[in-house]
Design a protein around this motif. Structure first.
Motif, mmCIF file in Angstrom:
data_model
loop_
_atom_site.group_PDB
_atom_site.id
_atom_site.type_symbol
_atom_site.label_atom_id
_atom_site.label_comp_id
_atom_site.label_asym_id
_atom_site.label_seq_id
_atom_site.Cartn_x
_atom_site.Cartn_y
_atom_site.Cartn_z
ATOM 1 N N LEU A 164 0.824 -1.215 0.000
ATOM 2 C CA LEU A 164 0.000 0.000 0.000
ATOM 3 C C LEU A 164 0.862 1.271 0.000
ATOM 4 O O LEU A 164 0.328 2.373 -0.088
ATOM 5 N N ASP A 165 2.167 1.098 0.150
ATOM 6 C CA ASP A 165 3.116 2.220 0.215
ATOM 7 C C ASP A 165 2.830 3.136 1.419
ATOM 8 O O ASP A 165 2.826 4.356 1.298
ATOM 9 N N TYR A 166 2.584 2.500 2.565
ATOM 10 C CA TYR A 166 2.382 3.248 3.817
ATOM 11 C C TYR A 166 3.631 3.145 4.685
ATOM 12 O O TYR A 166 4.313 2.111 4.661
ATOM 13 N N PRO A 167 3.900 4.165 5.492
ATOM 14 C CA PRO A 167 4.999 4.019 6.453
ATOM 15 C C PRO A 167 4.657 2.930 7.481
ATOM 16 O O PRO A 167 3.495 2.716 7.802
ATOM 17 N N VAL A 168 5.684 2.247 7.936
ATOM 18 C CA VAL A 168 5.469 1.137 8.871
ATOM 19 C C VAL A 168 6.582 1.134 9.915
ATOM 20 O O VAL A 168 7.710 1.539 9.630
ATOM 21 N N ILE A 169 6.238 0.720 11.116
ATOM 22 C CA ILE A 169 7.220 0.550 12.186
ATOM 23 C C ILE A 169 7.319 -0.938 12.485
ATOM 24 O O ILE A 169 6.340 -1.562 12.907
ATOM 25 N N ASP A 170 8.504 -1.494 12.274
ATOM 26 C CA ASP A 170 8.712 -2.921 12.542
ATOM 27 C C ASP A 170 9.204 -3.048 13.982
ATOM 28 O O ASP A 170 10.390 -3.224 14.240
ATOM 29 N N ILE A 171 8.263 -2.950 14.902
ATOM 30 C CA ILE A 171 8.650 -2.979 16.319
ATOM 31 C C ILE A 171 9.102 -4.380 16.729
ATOM 32 O O ILE A 171 9.880 -4.525 17.685
ATOM 33 N N TRP A 172 8.685 -5.399 16.009
ATOM 34 C CA TRP A 172 9.137 -6.770 16.282
ATOM 35 C C TRP A 172 10.659 -6.847 16.146
ATOM 36 O O TRP A 172 11.357 -7.351 17.024
ATOM 37 N N THR A 173 11.181 -6.316 15.061
ATOM 38 C CA THR A 173 12.630 -6.329 14.832
ATOM 39 C C THR A 173 13.333 -5.304 15.718
ATOM 40 O O THR A 173 14.335 -5.598 16.374
ATOM 41 N N LYS A 174 12.786 -4.089 15.743
ATOM 42 C CA LYS A 174 13.429 -2.984 16.455
ATOM 43 C C LYS A 174 13.647 -3.323 17.933
ATOM 44 O O LYS A 174 14.716 -3.103 18.500
ATOM 45 N N MET A 175 12.603 -3.842 18.559
ATOM 46 C CA MET A 175 12.683 -4.118 19.996
ATOM 47 C C MET A 175 13.738 -5.180 20.307
ATOM 48 O O MET A 175 14.419 -5.105 21.333
ATOM 49 N N GLN A 176 13.885 -6.142 19.425
ATOM 50 C CA GLN A 176 14.849 -7.222 19.667
ATOM 51 C C GLN A 176 16.293 -6.771 19.510
ATOM 52 O O GLN A 176 17.217 -7.523 19.800
ATOM 53 N N GLU A 177 16.506 -5.534 19.051
ATOM 54 C CA GLU A 177 17.865 -4.992 18.975
ATOM 55 C C GLU A 177 18.347 -4.509 20.339
ATOM 56 O O GLU A 177 19.524 -4.226 20.518
ATOM 57 N N PHE A 178 17.413 -4.381 21.296
ATOM 58 C CA PHE A 178 17.787 -3.827 22.603
ATOM 59 C C PHE A 178 18.233 -4.935 23.551
ATOM 60 O O PHE A 178 17.610 -5.996 23.590
ATOM 61 N N PRO A 179 19.317 -4.685 24.327
ATOM 62 C CA PRO A 179 19.809 -5.705 25.258
ATOM 63 C C PRO A 179 18.719 -6.090 26.259
ATOM 64 O O PRO A 179 17.995 -5.216 26.754
ATOM 65 N N ASP A 180 18.603 -7.376 26.505
ATOM 66 C CA ASP A 180 17.632 -7.880 27.487
ATOM 67 C C ASP A 180 16.199 -7.439 27.199
ATOM 68 O O ASP A 180 15.416 -7.208 28.119
ATOM 69 N N TRP A 181 15.877 -7.278 25.913
ATOM 70 C CA TRP A 181 14.535 -6.827 25.541
ATOM 71 C C TRP A 181 13.452 -7.708 26.163
ATOM 72 O O TRP A 181 12.363 -7.219 26.469
#
Lengths: 238, 238
Positions: A164-181
């Motif tokens: 659809l060409d909408y902005p998206v936030i991939d919080i699944w991936t983003k959150m797992q980048e944080f230590p001890d998420w």
């Protein structure tokens, strides 16, 4: 009139005004620039959300003025496993995608100028889910949600956003980048701690800025105190 | 449609969605029942607030539906001393009262069914004000606000509430009942810590309940998750 940001989603949206919440953070950040409208429905999947969408949006937009943006944040419940304790929340992957398209289509039809921001489901920490569901951490039990399933729904959400060409936030991936998420960002393996809220808040702020909704670009509703001349305050209001 | 609670006031309202804030607390409490609309104007006194009132309220009410309640929380700036550093914020006591009456009159005219809740200015801790204003705590300096002056404005606000027969929260008195309120409830002798926010939050919740706005009495916007039958979820949405 102050633009509006509508937050539509499940419990992670409904709870977003609790201490340290990402919704409250947005309302605080844009206190002099925009209204943040909460439409969070705990436990809901996209099937139920789609069913109630017109009722859920009553009063969310001002008459004759589309909201500036709406976040669509579902999938954590759709991704509940179909053969475990929360099976009734499960929505198959293909239907999840078509429901997301239909929700976005509703917004495009009713609010043609509103920016739609999709948010993927968050990651899952399974041991905490078992504890939350069963009250013990017996590892022979099966969690009702898995990180793998949530990841598949996140990918599916990303695919719809791309299509659809909408902005998206991939919080699944983003959150797992944080230590001890697993325990730093998630309170029960699913919902967000204040630190987890902050991760999402920062992502939403970035995505809003990318479509022109930022502290710098939005006008203030009324004269700011530091712009009021102490020698002639009333001049600011003429 | 979800009823609205409008928060109108100065910086203590504008900052009410920061961490632990009383506004965010209301939005969280009534997440499934009401919309909380933020209209906080840092630094404003009642003279300036009255001047901008129609513009400030643009979009605050839904078309054809008065808000359920509005909080009117000014006086902390009006009570700034007329011969000190923030003299330009000062409004004489009599004018403060007539401005409050005019603000309430505006709401009564435009939103006849909306409950108006007045909130007095908070107490002041003068040593923290001197530090905030001058960057040192030289006791020979004069604070720009005093607790005595704030108390006089609180009394004046109470008198207007009594005259108009509106509910009122005397946060000046209430806050001073708490141990170490000077630093426990106030962050800089004027604005609220999370503990101070909690004091006001509890008072607002009590006052709202006294006029029928409570968790128990407000209906939910849509079916709650725990009311949805796991065996036949869609039944809840018919």
């Amino acid at each position: 009139m102050r633009p509006r940001l509508v937050l539509f989603g499940d419990s992670i949206t409904e709870m977003s005004f609790a201490d340290g919440g990402w919704g409250a953070g947005l309302a605080d950040r844009f206190a002099r620039q925009a209204d943040v409208v909460l439409r969070g429905l705990s436990g809901y999947n996209t099937r139920w959300a789609l069913k109630v969408l017109p009722r859920a949006m009553e009063g969310a937009a001002a008459a004759g003025a589309d909201p500036a943006a709406v976040t669509v944040f579902f999938g954590a419940n759709d991704a509940a496993l179909p053969d475990q304790k929360q099976a009734h929340q499960h929505v198959p992957l293909g239907e999840y995608q078509s429901n997301l398209r239909a929700i976005c289509g509703y917004f495009k039809e009713h609010w043609p100028s509103t920016a739609i921001i999709l948010i993927t489901p968050p990651p899952i920490y399974e041991p905490a889910r078992i504890l939350d569901m069963y009250g013990d951490d017996d590892p022979s039990r099966q969690p009702e949600r898995t990180n793998e399933a949530a990841g598949a729904y996140a990918q599916a959400c990303m695919a719809v956003a791309k299509e659809l060409d909408y902005p998206v936030i991939d919080i699944w991936t983003k959150m797992q980048e944080f230590p001890d998420w697993q325990t730093a960002a998630l309170s029960d393996g699913l919902h967000f701690t204040p630190a987890g809220n902050k991760i999402l808040f920062n992502e939403v702020v970035k995505r809003l800025a990318s479509i022109g909704i930022s502290l710098e670009k939005l006008p203030s509703d009324l004269p700011l105190f530091h712009d009021i001349d102490p020698k002639d305050p009333m001049k600011a209001f003429d």
